[in-house]
Design an enzyme around this catalytic site. Structure first.
Site, PDB file in Angstrom:
ATOM      1  CB  SER A 143      -0.954  -0.046   1.196  1.00  7.65           C
ATOM      2  OG  SER A 143      -1.941   0.938   1.110  1.00  7.65           O
ATOM      3  CD  GLU A 161     -13.490  15.554  -6.604  1.00  7.95           C
ATOM      4  OE1 GLU A 161     -12.330  16.012  -6.683  1.00  7.95           O
ATOM      5  OE2 GLU A 161     -14.313  15.902  -5.750  1.00  7.95           O
ATOM      6  CG  HIS A 185      -5.720  -0.393  -1.301  1.00 14.92           C
ATOM      7  ND1 HIS A 185      -6.002  -1.459  -0.479  1.00 14.92           N
ATOM      8  CD2 HIS A 185      -4.747   0.319  -0.666  1.00 14.92           C
ATOM      9  CE1 HIS A 185      -5.248  -1.389   0.608  1.00 14.92           C
ATOM     10  NE2 HIS A 185      -4.471  -0.331   0.513  1.00 14.92           N
TER      11      HIS A 185
END
Length: 286
Positions: A143, A161, A185
């Protein structure tokens, strides 16, 4: 293309949810299959492993979870290096650990904490030098720990967005592999647009989207997929249209001829040669 003798293993993360959807009850957990590859690349169960949970807001708990996970694989020499300040990165005890270990494992959390507390310090210099010059030396990260490996690091930005200029925040990473921009992820959090904008900003770099429980073993520019999910590779080097530079922030972007590869366990991609090698369907899972 940067020549390096060591091995990088960026991992897409895999959060094990606790009783609440809150970081205080959440630990980054890496499936044992992924950790097996980390241990193997570092020389086996006798490897000296240093876990750095700097990115996490609960470093003690995260560090303990890695001790438990590596121990399940038979490893005994596991140390948590709890760096919470730049001063910690300059301590002789910390420096000695980084000089003597076989593998460094960065946890998940906030990637900016890694670069703020370790970037430009003596520990960072030693990590970069050992990765460049020592075969068998492994730097792994899940991560946030994976994202910090890049020079141009994604620091944040809304997936909903994305494809709009300014939706992605970029920051300076550890620059262990300057040719890549890494996001994690990736499938689970819908980050396709986020990486697309990142490579539009830096069209000479390769974008990497790592799904959870999925990683890459990177040696000398050759990347092999490990784990149960997918790796999405964004190659913008032959873009025919990219209006990122001329747009105002908040404006939808357009890109053409962005090459995208979807790779799974055992597949390979060579950064310099731009070459994909896909395993046959009947190949065994690694």
């Amino acid at each position: 293309m940067t020549k390096a003798k060591g091995t990088l293993i960026p991992i897409g993360g895999n959060e094990d949810k606790g009783i609440e959807d809150n970081e205080m009850y959440t630990l980054e957990f890496i499936d044992e299959g992924i950790l097996y590859h980390v241990v193997k690349e570092a020389g086996g169960i006798d490897a000296k492993i240093v876990v750095i949970p700097t990115a996490s807001s609960i470093p003690v708990e995260v560090g303990q979870s890695y001790i438990t996970a590596f121990s399940k694989l038979g490893c005994e020499d596991i140390t948590v290096l709890d760096i919470r300040s730049r001063e910690d990165s300059e301590k002789q005890s910390s420096i000695d650990l980084i000089k003597s270990c076989d593998c460094v494992m960065f946890s998940g959390g906030d990637q900016s904490k890694i670069t703020n507390k370790i970037g430009g310090t003596t520990i960072h210099t030693i990590l970069a030098e050992r990765y460049s010059n020592e075969e068998g030396f492994v730097i792994a990260g899940t991560s946030a720990g994976a994202m910090a490996m890049a020079k141009r690091m994604i620091a944040g930005g809304s997936a909903t967005e994305a494809f709009v200029k300014g939706a992605v925040d970029m920051y300076k990473g550890l620059a262990l592999i300057p040719e890549l921009i890494i996001d994690t992820h990736f499938i689970q959090r819908g980050r396709f647009g986020r990486v697309s904008e990142a490579v539009a900003k830096f069209p000479k770099l390769i974008g990497i989207g790592l799904a959870e429980d999925t990683g890459l073993i990177i040696k000398d520019g050759d990347m092999q997929v490990i784990g149960s999910g997918m790796v999405i590779i964004f190659d913008p080097r032959k873009l025919k249209h990219n209006n990122e530079k001329i747009l105002e922030e908040g404006t939808p972007m357009s890109l053409t001829n962005l090459k995208v590869h979807v790779l799974a366990n055992g597949d390979r991609f060579n950064i310099k040669k731009k070459k994909v090698q896909v395993l046959p369907v009947e190949a065994p899972f690694i």
